[in-house]
Scaffold this motif. Structure first.
Motif, PDB file in Angstrom:
ATOM      1  N   PRO A 112       7.543   0.303  -7.028  1.00  0.00           N
ATOM      2  CA  PRO A 112       6.256   0.187  -7.713  1.00  0.00           C
ATOM      3  C   PRO A 112       5.955   1.744  -8.047  1.00  0.00           C
ATOM      4  O   PRO A 112       6.725   2.523  -7.372  1.00  0.00           O
ATOM      5  CB  PRO A 112       4.958   0.025  -6.729  1.00  0.00           C
ATOM      6  N   ILE A 113       5.101   2.191  -9.039  1.00  0.00           N
ATOM      7  CA  ILE A 113       4.994   3.490  -9.145  1.00  0.00           C
ATOM      8  C   ILE A 113       3.580   3.692  -8.417  1.00  0.00           C
ATOM      9  O   ILE A 113       2.835   2.845  -8.622  1.00  0.00           O
ATOM     10  CB  ILE A 113       4.792   3.953 -10.756  1.00  0.00           C
ATOM     11  N   PHE A 114       3.490   4.751  -7.594  1.00  0.00           N
ATOM     12  CA  PHE A 114       2.070   4.674  -6.782  1.00  0.00           C
ATOM     13  C   PHE A 114       1.310   5.673  -7.374  1.00  0.00           C
ATOM     14  O   PHE A 114       1.336   6.508  -8.101  1.00  0.00           O
ATOM     15  CB  PHE A 114       2.673   5.718  -5.376  1.00  0.00           C
ATOM     16  N   TYR A 115       0.070   5.293  -6.997  1.00  0.00           N
ATOM     17  CA  TYR A 115      -1.161   5.827  -7.493  1.00  0.00           C
ATOM     18  C   TYR A 115      -1.080   7.196  -6.403  1.00  0.00           C
ATOM     19  O   TYR A 115      -0.796   7.438  -5.725  1.00  0.00           O
ATOM     20  CB  TYR A 115      -2.301   5.182  -7.026  1.00  0.00           C
ATOM     21  N   VAL A 116      -1.765   8.442  -7.745  1.00  0.00           N
ATOM     22  CA  VAL A 116      -1.828   9.621  -6.992  1.00  0.00           C
ATOM     23  C   VAL A 116      -3.296  10.043  -6.625  1.00  0.00           C
ATOM     24  O   VAL A 116      -3.551  10.949  -6.574  1.00  0.00           O
ATOM     25  CB  VAL A 116      -1.282  10.776  -8.326  1.00  0.00           C
ATOM     26  N   PRO A 149       0.875  10.171  -0.165  1.00  0.00           N
ATOM     27  CA  PRO A 149       1.850   8.942   0.372  1.00  0.00           C
ATOM     28  C   PRO A 149       1.821   8.857   1.841  1.00  0.00           C
ATOM     29  O   PRO A 149       1.403   9.556   2.752  1.00  0.00           O
ATOM     30  CB  PRO A 149       3.173   9.468   0.092  1.00  0.00           C
ATOM     31  N   HIS A 150       1.759   7.494   2.098  1.00  0.00           N
ATOM     32  CA  HIS A 150       1.716   6.939   3.549  1.00  0.00           C
ATOM     33  C   HIS A 150       2.947   6.191   3.928  1.00  0.00           C
ATOM     34  O   HIS A 150       3.860   6.005   3.026  1.00  0.00           O
ATOM     35  CB  HIS A 150       0.378   6.372   4.066  1.00  0.00           C
ATOM     36  N   ILE A 151       2.967   5.613   5.098  1.00  0.00           N
ATOM     37  CA  ILE A 151       4.185   4.964   5.316  1.00  0.00           C
ATOM     38  C   ILE A 151       4.586   3.795   4.706  1.00  0.00           C
ATOM     39  O   ILE A 151       5.828   3.287   4.589  1.00  0.00           O
ATOM     40  CB  ILE A 151       4.494   4.689   7.045  1.00  0.00           C
ATOM     41  N   GLY A 152       3.525   2.936   4.150  1.00  0.00           N
ATOM     42  CA  GLY A 152       3.815   2.027   3.490  1.00  0.00           C
ATOM     43  C   GLY A 152       4.420   2.116   1.978  1.00  0.00           C
ATOM     44  O   GLY A 152       5.436   1.452   1.679  1.00  0.00           O
ATOM     45  N   HIS A 153       4.317   3.240   1.602  1.00  0.00           N
ATOM     46  CA  HIS A 153       4.846   3.743   0.173  1.00  0.00           C
ATOM     47  C   HIS A 153       6.187   4.024   0.560  1.00  0.00           C
ATOM     48  O   HIS A 153       7.166   3.733  -0.294  1.00  0.00           O
ATOM     49  CB  HIS A 153       4.136   5.058  -0.253  1.00  0.00           C
ATOM     50  N   TYR A 172       7.909   2.984   2.666  1.00  0.00           N
ATOM     51  CA  TYR A 172       8.502   1.627   3.126  1.00  0.00           C
ATOM     52  C   TYR A 172       9.282   0.812   2.050  1.00  0.00           C
ATOM     53  O   TYR A 172      10.452   0.586   1.958  1.00  0.00           O
ATOM     54  CB  TYR A 172       7.657   0.746   4.143  1.00  0.00           C
ATOM     55  N   SER A 173       8.271   0.763   1.060  1.00  0.00           N
ATOM     56  CA  SER A 173       8.873   0.270  -0.285  1.00  0.00           C
ATOM     57  C   SER A 173      10.129   0.958  -0.855  1.00  0.00           C
ATOM     58  O   SER A 173      10.925   0.254  -1.300  1.00  0.00           O
ATOM     59  CB  SER A 173       7.726   0.268  -1.222  1.00  0.00           C
ATOM     60  N   ALA A 174      10.066   2.454  -0.906  1.00  0.00           N
ATOM     61  CA  ALA A 174      10.971   3.029  -1.374  1.00  0.00           C
ATOM     62  C   ALA A 174      12.160   2.861  -0.467  1.00  0.00           C
ATOM     63  O   ALA A 174      13.592   2.890  -0.992  1.00  0.00           O
ATOM     64  CB  ALA A 174      10.436   4.545  -1.380  1.00  0.00           C
ATOM     65  N   THR A 186       5.161   7.742 -10.184  1.00  0.00           N
ATOM     66  CA  THR A 186       3.885   7.773 -10.066  1.00  0.00           C
ATOM     67  C   THR A 186       3.148   7.346 -11.215  1.00  0.00           C
ATOM     68  O   THR A 186       3.450   7.606 -12.359  1.00  0.00           O
ATOM     69  CB  THR A 186       3.430   9.109  -9.579  1.00  0.00           C
ATOM     70  N   ASP A 187       1.871   6.638 -10.873  1.00  0.00           N
ATOM     71  CA  ASP A 187       1.149   5.877 -11.600  1.00  0.00           C
ATOM     72  C   ASP A 187      -0.123   6.771 -11.714  1.00  0.00           C
ATOM     73  O   ASP A 187      -0.920   6.979 -10.948  1.00  0.00           O
ATOM     74  CB  ASP A 187       0.648   4.544 -11.039  1.00  0.00           C
ATOM     75  N   GLU A 188      -0.288   7.465 -13.000  1.00  0.00           N
ATOM     76  CA  GLU A 188      -1.243   8.624 -13.004  1.00  0.00           C
ATOM     77  C   GLU A 188      -2.563   8.628 -13.920  1.00  0.00           C
ATOM     78  O   GLU A 188      -3.360   9.258 -13.986  1.00  0.00           O
ATOM     79  CB  GLU A 188      -0.485   9.671 -13.277  1.00  0.00           C
ATOM     80  N   ILE A 235       8.357  -4.815  -4.578  1.00  0.00           N
ATOM     81  CA  ILE A 235       6.811  -4.673  -4.495  1.00  0.00           C
ATOM     82  C   ILE A 235       6.400  -4.973  -3.271  1.00  0.00           C
ATOM     83  O   ILE A 235       6.756  -5.927  -2.632  1.00  0.00           O
ATOM     84  CB  ILE A 235       6.234  -5.315  -5.933  1.00  0.00           C
ATOM     85  N   GLY A 236       5.115  -4.613  -3.126  1.00  0.00           N
ATOM     86  CA  GLY A 236       4.221  -5.091  -1.972  1.00  0.00           C
ATOM     87  C   GLY A 236       3.430  -6.080  -2.358  1.00  0.00           C
ATOM     88  O   GLY A 236       3.159  -6.510  -3.645  1.00  0.00           O
ATOM     89  N   LYS A 237       3.059  -7.057  -1.468  1.00  0.00           N
ATOM     90  CA  LYS A 237       2.210  -8.418  -1.696  1.00  0.00           C
ATOM     91  C   LYS A 237       1.279  -8.075  -2.376  1.00  0.00           C
ATOM     92  O   LYS A 237       0.746  -9.109  -3.157  1.00  0.00           O
ATOM     93  CB  LYS A 237       2.101  -9.062  -0.519  1.00  0.00           C
ATOM     94  N   ASP A 238       0.580  -6.942  -2.328  1.00  0.00           N
ATOM     95  CA  ASP A 238      -0.809  -6.572  -2.885  1.00  0.00           C
ATOM     96  C   ASP A 238      -0.723  -6.708  -4.425  1.00  0.00           C
ATOM     97  O   ASP A 238      -1.810  -6.744  -5.152  1.00  0.00           O
ATOM     98  CB  ASP A 238      -1.397  -5.319  -2.448  1.00  0.00           C
ATOM     99  N   ILE A 239       0.513  -6.556  -5.030  1.00  0.00           N
ATOM    100  CA  ILE A 239       0.559  -6.250  -6.494  1.00  0.00           C
ATOM    101  C   ILE A 239       1.615  -7.610  -7.145  1.00  0.00           C
ATOM    102  O   ILE A 239       1.978  -7.198  -8.121  1.00  0.00           O
ATOM    103  CB  ILE A 239       1.046  -4.849  -6.930  1.00  0.00           C
ATOM    104  N   HIS A 251       2.844  -6.088   4.559  1.00  0.00           N
ATOM    105  CA  HIS A 251       2.195  -4.737   4.618  1.00  0.00           C
ATOM    106  C   HIS A 251       2.390  -4.119   6.284  1.00  0.00           C
ATOM    107  O   HIS A 251       2.486  -4.869   7.091  1.00  0.00           O
ATOM    108  CB  HIS A 251       0.817  -4.661   4.589  1.00  0.00           C
ATOM    109  N   TRP A 252       2.306  -2.658   6.444  1.00  0.00           N
ATOM    110  CA  TRP A 252       2.326  -2.310   7.545  1.00  0.00           C
ATOM    111  C   TRP A 252       0.865  -1.936   7.890  1.00  0.00           C
ATOM    112  O   TRP A 252      -0.159  -1.627   7.048  1.00  0.00           O
ATOM    113  CB  TRP A 252       3.073  -0.944   7.606  1.00  0.00           C
ATOM    114  N   THR A 253       0.596  -2.427   9.108  1.00  0.00           N
ATOM    115  CA  THR A 253      -0.831  -2.231   9.600  1.00  0.00           C
ATOM    116  C   THR A 253      -0.476  -1.095  10.691  1.00  0.00           C
ATOM    117  O   THR A 253       0.602  -0.821  11.353  1.00  0.00           O
ATOM    118  CB  THR A 253      -1.354  -3.359  10.333  1.00  0.00           C
TER     119      THR A 253
END
Ligand code: ME8
Length: 593
Positions: A50-54, A58-62, A64-66, A92-94, A308-312, A340-342
């Motif tokens: 995914p392209i990530f929101y800015v 970034p956290h470990i979930g981002h 993980y996808s990469a 990045t999704d800007e 992608i993550g399941k959220d999208i 997802h990672w919790t």
């Protein structure tokens, strides 16, 4: 010739070619020769994250996808060694309301926020060894051109109309919600606030004239696509979920906002009073990267796999394929979905203050260590829980003790004083199990080990193919345990090189264990690139001998020459992976604070 199972892994192009893994010669040979590089270059595959929101760091979930995309990509490169055959993009999704609001809250111009956070993503991915070939920012001019062109195509094909849109909008998720997906929660002042049922984020009521996409026309074409290709969305439960969603009515989709509300975005061509909906803008990034609207993009599309993550999922499995079909293009080849990672059982969120910073983790556990942890423990089908002790335990037991210990046992000066890859003795370890004789030393478990390691590359490829990288690592780890058992069983430290009865068997035990390590090192390259390099270099395996096509596990067992036999080992550069629990001061400290 290319392996069909591998081509199936990541791209449609070339998928009809013949499989070598499936039709290889000797049974235990893990691979045949893979030298047709020109063919390999034709078998293109394009992977995307995914392209990530800015709006936040970034956290470990981002990460993980990469990492999932990176491991798939590196594994593919091991099998299709032509660099030009694989393309891998992230970015990045800007644009959009979320970024517009985040910038306002931070007191920054949107461009400043975008530059700042986008470079944090780029730096993280560089540090984590993400081997992407492209990084896209949606604020680039090339992207605006692609999005406006795509819009024009939809318009020309009669798929956009102007209408009044009235409903709930969630700025955090950048999506419209029907009444049934909205619930109430007590707000800070005790009043009841409408929130999204799925994400819990606040929603607000919106009513304005927008451009609307005729999404409802695509319900049946989408169903046909998914029914014709049951692996289009992998793993299967996500495929099933999308088909379930498509059982319900599919309303048309508002694809623009009034510029007076949303100025931070791409204007609708020919109508500056409207800004293009951020999800349409974001999804087109996958085309921008490969040169759309220039014809060159056709050499990569649709040989595309989205990670992608399941959220999208809804955006990628419904909106995006419908938009593509609307524009006269095919849906992507694969959509790989992960959960997802919790953190300590809770959803990761800025407001809970439990966001795990991936750069701290890379520092603490090393790049290879943290890559291994996330990919070994992350299960696409279910959410996974993160806590520090789990990382330490896993890395100490699997990388430091099991793998590092095995390497040490076979290469230490005391046991392997000549520092070479010893000779394999076919009399001590005949290829026929069950033979008896004074020189036969191999036991039934030893044949089981050879068989397990011989089939490991194929198993690993199949797991990658099914987007179950953790299972590939589980299988590998089990083979490492089995190899340690083999060494333990034959206790080479009790055998004597000077004794002519012991020496051939001692050499054979070390040879087999080194061969197993060579397979492990080769197959670990996509996950722990530096550690695998260290391991293979210690074994004396050159850069050109590290592809899956060059593996040829234990050829002497099958009556073939072994190029490694008698070869000098590489230099000893220290422990493969030092144990972490010795240096846990930070961990204890982290728990006290
Ligand atoms: O949705 N565990 O961007 P985003 C695992 N810009 N992965 C996670 C995660 C978690 N806890 N949290 C996020 C967007 N992710 C849009 C995408 S694509 C055209 C536009 C990962 O910054 C996961 O891949 O919210 C998820 O889908 C993505 O980050 C969402 O990132």
């Amino acid at each position: 010739m290319l392996r069909a199972s591998v081509l199936r892994l990541l791209g449609r192009a070339g998928a009809s070619r013949v499989s070598l893994l499936e039709d290889s010669g000797p049974r235990h040979y893990c691979s045949g020769s893979l030298r047709a590089r020109d063919d390999a270059c034709d078998a293109r595959a394009y992977l995307t994250t995914p392209i990530f929101y800015v709006n936040a760091a970034p956290h470990i979930g981002h990460l993980y996808s990469a990492l999932l995309a990176d491991a798939l990509c590196r594994h593919r490169r091991l099998i299709v060694p032509c660099a030009a055959a694989t393309r891998f993009s992230t970015g990045t999704d800007e644009h959009g309301l979320k970024i517009q609001q985040a910038a306002a809250t931070a007191g920054l111009a949107p461009t400043e926020l975008c530059d700042r956070v986008s470079s944090q993503f780029q730096q993280l991915f560089r540090e984590a060894g993400i081997s992407s070939t492209d990084f896209i920012r949606t604020t680039e001019v090339r992207h605006q051109i692609a999005v406006q062109h795509f819009w024009g195509v939809l318009k020309t094909r009669g798929l956009l109309y102007k209408g009044l849109y009235e409903g709930w909008y969630c700025a955090s998720d950048e999506c419209f919600l029907p009444e049934a997906k909205v619930t109430r929660q007590p707000g800070s002042s005790g009043d009841s606030c409408p929130v999204s049922l799925e994400s819990g984020h606040p929603v607000f009521w919106t009513k304005e004239e927008n451009y609307i996409f005729r999404l409802s026309q695509f319900r049946e074409p989408l169903q046909r696509w998914l029914r014709a290709d049951p692996r289009a969305i992998t793993p299967e439960p996500f495929h099933h979920a999308v088909l379930q969603w498509l059982e319900e009515e599919l309303p048309d989709l508002s694809v623009s906002r009034k510029s007076s509300h949303l100025h931070w975005g791409i204007p609708v061509p020919g109508d500056d009073s409207q800004t293009i909906y951020v999800w349409l803008d974001a999804l087109v990034n996958y085309l921008t990267v490969i040169g759309y609207p220039n014809a060159e993009f056709k050499s990569w599309w649709p040989a595309t796999s989205h990670i992608i993550g399941k959220d999208i999922l809804k955006f990628h499995a419904i909106y995006w394929p419908a938009l593509l079909l609307g524009a006269g293009m095919s849906p992507p080849h694969r959509i790989y979905v992960h959960s997802h990672w919790t953190v300590c059982g809770q959803k990761m969120s800025k407001s809970l203050g439990n966001v795990v910073d991936p750069r701290t983790c890379l520092d603490r556990y090393t790049v290879d260590g943290f890559r291994y942890f996330l990919l070994r423990q992350g299960v696409p089908n279910w959410d996974c829980d993160y806590y520090d002790e789990k990382v330490v335990k896993l890395l100490d037991s699997e990388l430091a003790d099991a793998l590092g210990g095995l390497l040490n046992r076979c290469t230490a000066n005391r046991i392997n004083p000549s520092g070479t890859y010893p000779v394999f003795c076919t009399t001590c370890f005949p290829s026929e199990p069950g033979l008896v004789g004074p020189s036969v030393r191999a036991q039934a478990e030893d044949y089981a080990l050879v068989s397990a390691v011989a089939t490991l590359p194929k198993q690993v490829t199949d797991h990658y193919d099914n987007f179950q990288i953790y299972k590939a690592l589980e299988a590998l780890s089990s083979c490492v345990r089995q190899t340690n058992g083999f060494v333990q069983r034959h206790a080479p430290w009790k055998l004597n090189w000077e004794n002519p009865v012991d020496a051939p068997w001692l050499g054979t035990v070390l040879h087999v264990a080194l061969e197993c390590l060579r397979v492990f090192g080769t197959l670990l390259q996509p996950v722990t690139p530096s550690l695998a390099d260290k391991l293979l270099s210690r074994l004396g395996v050159s850069a050109t001998e590290r592809s899956v096509g060059e593996l040829y596990f234990l050829p002497r067992f099958y009556g073939h020459p072994c190029p490694f036999e008698g070869r000098k080992l590489g230099p000893d550069t220290g422990l493969l992976f030092p144990r972490l629990d010795q240096s846990r001061a930070w961990l204890v400290k982290a728990h006290r604070t």
